[in-house]
Write a protein that holds these residues in place. Structure first.
Motif, PDB file in Angstrom:
ATOM      1  N   GLY A  46      38.135  18.453  38.824  1.00 42.42           N
ATOM      2  CA  GLY A  46      36.740  18.127  38.574  1.00 42.42           C
ATOM      3  C   GLY A  46      35.794  19.307  38.643  1.00 42.42           C
ATOM      4  O   GLY A  46      34.589  19.121  38.861  1.00 42.42           O
ATOM      5  N   ASP A  47      36.296  20.526  38.453  1.00 41.40           N
ATOM      6  CA  ASP A  47      35.471  21.716  38.639  1.00 41.40           C
ATOM      7  C   ASP A  47      34.975  22.359  37.348  1.00 41.40           C
ATOM      8  O   ASP A  47      34.551  23.515  37.363  1.00 41.40           O
ATOM      9  N   LEU A  48      35.041  21.639  36.240  1.00 44.65           N
ATOM     10  CA  LEU A  48      34.548  22.154  34.968  1.00 44.65           C
ATOM     11  C   LEU A  48      33.589  21.142  34.350  1.00 44.65           C
ATOM     12  O   LEU A  48      33.752  19.936  34.530  1.00 44.65           O
ATOM     13  N   TYR A  51      35.217  18.494  32.291  1.00 42.76           N
ATOM     14  CA  TYR A  51      35.943  17.478  33.048  1.00 42.76           C
ATOM     15  C   TYR A  51      35.018  16.700  33.984  1.00 42.76           C
ATOM     16  O   TYR A  51      35.479  16.021  34.893  1.00 42.76           O
ATOM     17  N   GLY A  52      33.700  16.828  33.753  1.00 39.89           N
ATOM     18  CA  GLY A  52      32.760  15.965  34.444  1.00 39.89           C
ATOM     19  C   GLY A  52      31.970  16.540  35.593  1.00 39.89           C
ATOM     20  O   GLY A  52      31.206  15.811  36.233  1.00 39.89           O
ATOM     21  N   ASN A  53      32.131  17.855  35.880  1.00 40.80           N
ATOM     22  CA  ASN A  53      31.340  18.385  36.991  1.00 40.80           C
ATOM     23  C   ASN A  53      29.861  18.424  36.624  1.00 40.80           C
ATOM     24  O   ASN A  53      29.487  18.953  35.575  1.00 40.80           O
ATOM     25  N   PRO A  54      28.994  17.891  37.496  1.00 40.31           N
ATOM     26  CA  PRO A  54      27.574  17.789  37.152  1.00 40.31           C
ATOM     27  C   PRO A  54      26.740  19.026  37.478  1.00 40.31           C
ATOM     28  O   PRO A  54      25.577  19.107  37.067  1.00 40.31           O
ATOM     29  N   THR A  55      27.302  19.982  38.222  1.00 37.50           N
ATOM     30  CA  THR A  55      26.476  21.116  38.658  1.00 37.50           C
ATOM     31  C   THR A  55      27.020  22.486  38.273  1.00 37.50           C
ATOM     32  O   THR A  55      26.254  23.442  38.189  1.00 37.50           O
ATOM     33  N   ILE A  56      28.319  22.611  38.069  1.00 30.93           N
ATOM     34  CA  ILE A  56      28.883  23.916  37.695  1.00 30.93           C
ATOM     35  C   ILE A  56      28.784  24.074  36.177  1.00 30.93           C
ATOM     36  O   ILE A  56      29.284  23.244  35.422  1.00 30.93           O
ATOM     37  N   PRO A  59      29.917  26.792  30.092  1.00 27.64           N
ATOM     38  CA  PRO A  59      29.741  26.613  28.646  1.00 27.64           C
ATOM     39  C   PRO A  59      30.869  27.197  27.800  1.00 27.64           C
ATOM     40  O   PRO A  59      31.221  26.634  26.761  1.00 27.64           O
ATOM     41  N   HIS A  60      31.434  28.314  28.219  1.00 28.26           N
ATOM     42  CA  HIS A  60      32.483  28.951  27.418  1.00 28.26           C
ATOM     43  C   HIS A  60      33.790  28.152  27.464  1.00 28.26           C
ATOM     44  O   HIS A  60      34.446  27.959  26.440  1.00 28.26           O
ATOM     45  N   ILE A  61      34.137  27.672  28.657  1.00 29.83           N
ATOM     46  CA  ILE A  61      35.339  26.854  28.785  1.00 29.83           C
ATOM     47  C   ILE A  61      35.130  25.506  28.106  1.00 29.83           C
ATOM     48  O   ILE A  61      36.042  24.971  27.461  1.00 29.83           O
ATOM     49  N   ASP A  62      33.928  24.954  28.237  1.00 26.25           N
ATOM     50  CA  ASP A  62      33.613  23.688  27.564  1.00 26.25           C
ATOM     51  C   ASP A  62      33.747  23.840  26.047  1.00 26.25           C
ATOM     52  O   ASP A  62      34.249  22.936  25.362  1.00 26.25           O
ATOM     53  N   GLN A  63      33.302  25.000  25.520  1.00 27.31           N
ATOM     54  CA  GLN A  63      33.420  25.253  24.086  1.00 27.31           C
ATOM     55  C   GLN A  63      34.875  25.391  23.676  1.00 27.31           C
ATOM     56  O   GLN A  63      35.288  24.931  22.608  1.00 27.31           O
ATOM     57  N   LEU A  64      35.647  26.005  24.547  1.00 25.68           N
ATOM     58  CA  LEU A  64      37.091  26.140  24.309  1.00 25.68           C
ATOM     59  C   LEU A  64      37.714  24.749  24.155  1.00 25.68           C
ATOM     60  O   LEU A  64      38.536  24.517  23.262  1.00 25.68           O
TER      61      LEU A  64
END
Length: 467
Positions: A46-48, A51-56, A59-64
């Motif tokens: 839950g650290d990205l 994958y739903g983390n609300p505070t961390i 953007p680059h991994i999310d784009q990946l």
């Protein structure tokens, strides 16, 4: 007459275009793909952001993940560091290579053992196709000279040989060293190939320096196929934040560290695009086990999963996993079961390498799923180990739990359950509803599967218990 000439000319041009496209496609198919494997330490499910983390902010991994595949049922080979990394690089459960221990769960600076030289790593396998191979970051598969990466198929190594909390100065209590860390509290060496170039490693800048080394490796080897294993030292405690990221995350120092790793991912992808390598490179982002929850806010989150580093609940072994490769990886969310054990077989297949047939592999080739995110995956089962003890088994959506320990786990003792527990992970991701009484036939089938698996395991010497 003029119309006939024009039509003939157009057919000729189109025909030549078709020949060019066919030739280009053939050349592209013959070109060996590059592989970059990014591996983080103790980062939870839950650290990205993706994958739903609300505070961390990642953007680059999310784009990946948006451009590639986000796997939601992806597992590591073990619930702690050393055996997990052994399984990743060899495609074999750690118990087959002796990379599990009863006295010690991981390797330490004074350990005499390490990954046996008889094992075939991803690097060694890809060398068959003349790949350039490099590791940047944490190794943790043996710190004695005979076990270093350069002995396991890697042409280049830059990083630390074990966890960043080791080689602690005796005069500093562990709790103080972790919660109020200073570089001088940990005499962890930084190596280039087999030479110590810095001790203690200045950990505040390790992620930044790892990134620069990784970019240098990519740039230097852009003219030939390469495999880069970028194994970040953090967010394993102690957490050292770079001044450029310190205090920037709403999640505190843990978030600062993750957000720098996200920056690092962005730098790697930008380099691939600048060098014209992005269309021929597979990038995999994954972590080594669940979060170390006993350190509370200094540890990560397993999101909706129960458990943490050191146990075999889902939170200890199910991890974020992203596969990226423009034009090669079909974007989408993948719910099929996958594992770090599968990466060796997958890379070998994509590179056109035959694996040695003198040993048992526990991995599957996932390339059909990479081409089609909706395809049925080859893996339908998963075996969960705690050291040398098989503690759970999964087949399809059903997981049978034979042993338990605390949710926060490592370090913690394993306890055999009075009666096995059964969970349908498709409907109960947090393992909160034991349905064993309702499905005795499923319980029996999974017990039979576990017993069949045990019969296929041949005992070997534990490398972790060699002192």
């Amino acid at each position: 007459m003029k119309r006939i000439f024009i039509n003939t000319w157009m057919l000729l041009v189109l025909g030549m275009g078709g020949v060019w496209r066919a030739t280009a496609q053939q050349a592209n198919s013959e070109q060996q793909p590059n592989f970059i494997l990014i591996f983080t330490d103790d980062q939870g499910y839950g650290d990205l952001g993706t994958y739903g983390n609300p505070t961390i902010r990642t953007p680059h991994i999310d784009q990946l993940a948006a451009e590639g595949q986000k796997w939601t049922n992806f597992y590591v080979a073990a619930n702690v560091c050393t055996p997990s990394r052994a399984g990743l690089l060899t495609g074999r459960l750690p118990i087959r290579s002796g990379m599990q221990g009863e006295k010690r769960r991981v390797l330490f600076p004074d350990s005499k053992g390490g990954l046996p030289l008889s094992e075939q790593t991803i690097a060694r396998v890809l060398k068959q196709k003349k790949y350039r191979t490099g590791i940047v970051g944490k190794w943790h598969l043996g710190s004695r000279p005979e076990f270093l990466p350069t002995k396991h198929g890697f042409d280049y190594y830059y990083g630390i040989p074990y966890s960043n909390d080791m080689d602690r100065v005796d005069s500093v209590p562990y709790q103080q060293a972790i919660t109020q860390p200073k570089n001088e509290y940990f005499q962890v060496p930084l190596l280039r190939n087999e030479e110590i170039i810095e001790r203690p490693a200045i950990q505040n800048t390790l992620t930044e320096r790892y990134t620069k080394e990784a970019i240098g490796f990519i740039t230097k080897n852009k003219g030939e196929p390469f495999f880069l294993y970028l194994a970040h030292s953090m967010p394993h405690v102690p957490l050292f934040a770079n001044e450029k990221f310190k205090g920037k995350s709403a999640r505190g120092i843990y978030g600062d560290v993750i957000e720098e790793i996200d920056w690092s991912v962005g730098q790697i992808i930008e380099t691939l695009k600048k060098q014209g390598l992005d269309k021929n490179t597979y990038v995999v982002f994954v972590t080594d086990n669940g979060p170390w929850k006993i350190f509370k806010e200094l540890g990560g989150s397993s999101g909706p999963l129960y458990g943490a580093k050191g146990n075999s609940y889902e939170g200890g072994v199910r991890v974020p996993a992203i596969f990226w490769g423009p034009g090669q990886v079909r974007p989408g969310q993948v719910t099929a079961i996958g594992s770090t054990l599968d990466i060796l077989s997958t890379f070998a297949a994509l590179a056109g390498v035959d694996l040695p047939q003198d040993r048992v592999y526990d991995g599957y080739n996932l390339s059909n799923v990479l081409r089609d995110s909706h395809a049925k995956g080859p893996r339908d089962e998963m075996f969960y180990y705690h050291a040398s003890q098989l503690v759970a088994v999964r087949k399809g959506p059903f997981k049978l739990l034979l042993y338990g320990n605390s949710e926060w786990a490592y370090p913690d003792k394993l306890v055999r359950l009075d009666a096995p527990k059964l969970f349908n992970l498709n409907e109960d991701i947090s393992e909160s509803n034991d349905i064993a009484a309702q499905y005795p036939d499923v319980v029996q089938a999974l017990q039979n599967l576990a017993e069949e698996h045990r019969r296929g395991i041949k005992p070997v010497v534990s490398q972790l218990d060699l002192l």
